[in-house]
Design a protein around this motif. Sequence first.
Motif, PDB file in Angstrom:
ATOM      1  N   TYR A 104      19.443 -43.822  39.540  1.00  0.00           N
ATOM      2  CA  TYR A 104      20.397 -43.869  38.177  1.00  0.00           C
ATOM      3  C   TYR A 104      19.865 -44.635  37.178  1.00  0.00           C
ATOM      4  N   LEU A 105      18.777 -45.547  37.265  1.00  0.00           N
ATOM      5  CA  LEU A 105      18.126 -46.073  36.183  1.00  0.00           C
ATOM      6  C   LEU A 105      17.238 -44.885  35.267  1.00  0.00           C
ATOM      7  N   ASP A 106      16.432 -44.274  36.105  1.00  0.00           N
ATOM      8  CA  ASP A 106      15.682 -43.306  35.474  1.00  0.00           C
ATOM      9  C   ASP A 106      16.507 -42.385  34.801  1.00  0.00           C
ATOM     10  N   LYS A 107      17.654 -42.002  35.255  1.00  0.00           N
ATOM     11  CA  LYS A 107      18.606 -40.947  34.602  1.00  0.00           C
ATOM     12  C   LYS A 107      19.442 -41.538  33.529  1.00  0.00           C
ATOM     13  N   LYS A 108      19.328 -42.992  33.301  1.00  0.00           N
ATOM     14  CA  LYS A 108      20.167 -43.742  32.192  1.00  0.00           C
ATOM     15  C   LYS A 108      21.730 -43.569  32.681  1.00  0.00           C
ATOM     16  N   GLU A 109      22.050 -43.544  33.806  1.00  0.00           N
ATOM     17  CA  GLU A 109      23.457 -43.446  34.096  1.00  0.00           C
ATOM     18  C   GLU A 109      24.093 -44.628  34.323  1.00  0.00           C
ATOM     19  N   ASN A 110      25.187 -44.804  34.211  1.00  0.00           N
ATOM     20  CA  ASN A 110      26.119 -46.003  34.174  1.00  0.00           C
ATOM     21  C   ASN A 110      26.914 -46.196  35.521  1.00  0.00           C
ATOM     22  N   ILE A 111      27.273 -47.279  35.787  1.00  0.00           N
ATOM     23  CA  ILE A 111      28.118 -47.608  36.883  1.00  0.00           C
ATOM     24  C   ILE A 111      29.202 -48.669  36.560  1.00  0.00           C
ATOM     25  N   LEU A 112      30.328 -48.298  36.938  1.00  0.00           N
ATOM     26  CA  LEU A 112      31.970 -48.726  36.745  1.00  0.00           C
ATOM     27  C   LEU A 112      32.343 -49.247  38.008  1.00  0.00           C
ATOM     28  N   LEU A 113      32.504 -50.706  37.959  1.00  0.00           N
ATOM     29  CA  LEU A 113      33.106 -51.171  39.303  1.00  0.00           C
ATOM     30  C   LEU A 113      34.570 -51.693  38.847  1.00  0.00           C
ATOM     31  N   VAL A 114      35.412 -51.052  39.390  1.00  0.00           N
ATOM     32  CA  VAL A 114      36.839 -51.229  39.078  1.00  0.00           C
ATOM     33  C   VAL A 114      37.637 -51.892  40.282  1.00  0.00           C
ATOM     34  N   GLY A 115      38.591 -53.021  40.037  1.00  0.00           N
ATOM     35  CA  GLY A 115      39.255 -53.114  41.253  1.00  0.00           C
ATOM     36  C   GLY A 115      39.931 -54.773  40.821  1.00  0.00           C
ATOM     37  N   ASN A 116      40.639 -55.426  41.878  1.00  0.00           N
ATOM     38  CA  ASN A 116      41.232 -56.364  41.600  1.00  0.00           C
ATOM     39  C   ASN A 116      40.413 -57.740  41.803  1.00  0.00           C
ATOM     40  N   SER A 117      40.650 -58.774  41.248  1.00  0.00           N
ATOM     41  CA  SER A 117      40.043 -60.187  41.314  1.00  0.00           C
ATOM     42  C   SER A 117      39.670 -60.439  42.707  1.00  0.00           C
ATOM     43  N   GLY A 118      38.446 -60.591  43.093  1.00  0.00           N
ATOM     44  CA  GLY A 118      38.172 -61.108  44.111  1.00  0.00           C
ATOM     45  C   GLY A 118      37.767 -60.390  45.375  1.00  0.00           C
ATOM     46  N   THR A 119      37.299 -58.938  44.899  1.00  0.00           N
ATOM     47  CA  THR A 119      37.232 -57.948  45.738  1.00  0.00           C
ATOM     48  C   THR A 119      35.513 -57.714  45.902  1.00  0.00           C
ATOM     49  N   GLY A 120      34.806 -58.631  45.340  1.00  0.00           N
ATOM     50  CA  GLY A 120      33.335 -57.930  45.530  1.00  0.00           C
ATOM     51  C   GLY A 120      32.518 -57.457  44.268  1.00  0.00           C
ATOM     52  N   LYS A 121      33.168 -57.103  43.197  1.00  0.00           N
ATOM     53  CA  LYS A 121      32.587 -56.464  42.257  1.00  0.00           C
ATOM     54  C   LYS A 121      31.409 -57.097  41.636  1.00  0.00           C
ATOM     55  N   THR A 122      31.499 -58.173  41.518  1.00  0.00           N
ATOM     56  CA  THR A 122      30.295 -59.094  40.762  1.00  0.00           C
ATOM     57  C   THR A 122      29.279 -58.977  41.846  1.00  0.00           C
ATOM     58  N   HIS A 123      29.380 -59.292  43.445  1.00  0.00           N
ATOM     59  CA  HIS A 123      28.615 -59.127  44.082  1.00  0.00           C
ATOM     60  C   HIS A 123      27.681 -57.687  44.165  1.00  0.00           C
ATOM     61  N   ILE A 124      28.486 -56.646  44.218  1.00  0.00           N
ATOM     62  CA  ILE A 124      27.816 -55.486  44.221  1.00  0.00           C
ATOM     63  C   ILE A 124      26.864 -55.294  42.774  1.00  0.00           C
ATOM     64  N   ALA A 125      27.514 -55.710  41.847  1.00  0.00           N
ATOM     65  CA  ALA A 125      26.757 -55.650  40.478  1.00  0.00           C
ATOM     66  C   ALA A 125      25.690 -56.543  40.490  1.00  0.00           C
ATOM     67  N   THR A 126      25.748 -57.858  40.789  1.00  0.00           N
ATOM     68  CA  THR A 126      24.380 -58.577  40.930  1.00  0.00           C
ATOM     69  C   THR A 126      23.295 -58.030  42.126  1.00  0.00           C
TER      70      THR A 126
END
Length: 262
Positions: A101-123
């Motif tokens: 996805y980086l080579d294709k310049k694509e984005n990722i949106l992680l949507v959800g309630n607080s505490g569901t691991g979004k920051t973990h996945i992004a990191t």
Amino acid sequence: MKKIETKSLVLLQHHLKALRMPTMLAECEKLANQCATDNVDHLGFLLRLCELELIDRERRAADRRLKAAQFPNHKTLESFDFKSQPSLNKLLITELLRGEYLDKKENILLVGNSGTGKTHIATALGIAACGQGKRVKFYRVTELIRLLLEAREERDLLRLKKQLSKLDLLILDELGYVPASKVGAELFFDVISTAYERLSVVITTNLPFENWTEVLGSERLTGATLDRLIHRCHILEASGESFRLQDAKRRRTKRSSKTKTT
């Protein structure tokens, strides 16, 4: 060791130090003795020595990229509990870790309630990108907006924008917790607009898209921001219960069980 060999070693070490090849400097004598024992010719010795230097350079470069990214914590996919968040698409996340996805310049949106691991996945995605030689930067959205406002005030905005434009991946965490000012929202949009089709952006948010006006204010600005983000984008939804809430419930259950047994 003969006098001529000692002189050659001293000169070699001097040249390697001048050329800034610390691994070759540290390993040359030991490897030379090993190659002599194994009957490896001089080209084989040089090849092994170069390989050691390259491996160590790659490791040091990866360490520098991780430090420059400024992740709040070191998180990997191996430590993520997908059983507690079955709504997250593990197969897609595993595929995204490969970095195409980086080579294709694509984005990722992680949507959800607080505490569901979004920051973990992004990191985890960011750390994987660093390992693939990509330039990454992690910001909380409020932190980035504050830096943009300060840079604007100090007439240093162009320099900050130039730094951001050189990234391969920009991770923006926790969009939705604090509303931005009108100027802050405009500066944030400018970052997203500049990144569009030039680099990848990962955003974590606790807000559904229709509520992004709570942060960015203007519907027109919100629409333009989403338009650029969602085009060529992977959307990951975490609809499970907060990890922290699950942990609190487990501790409460354990305390209750102990009380009953006593």
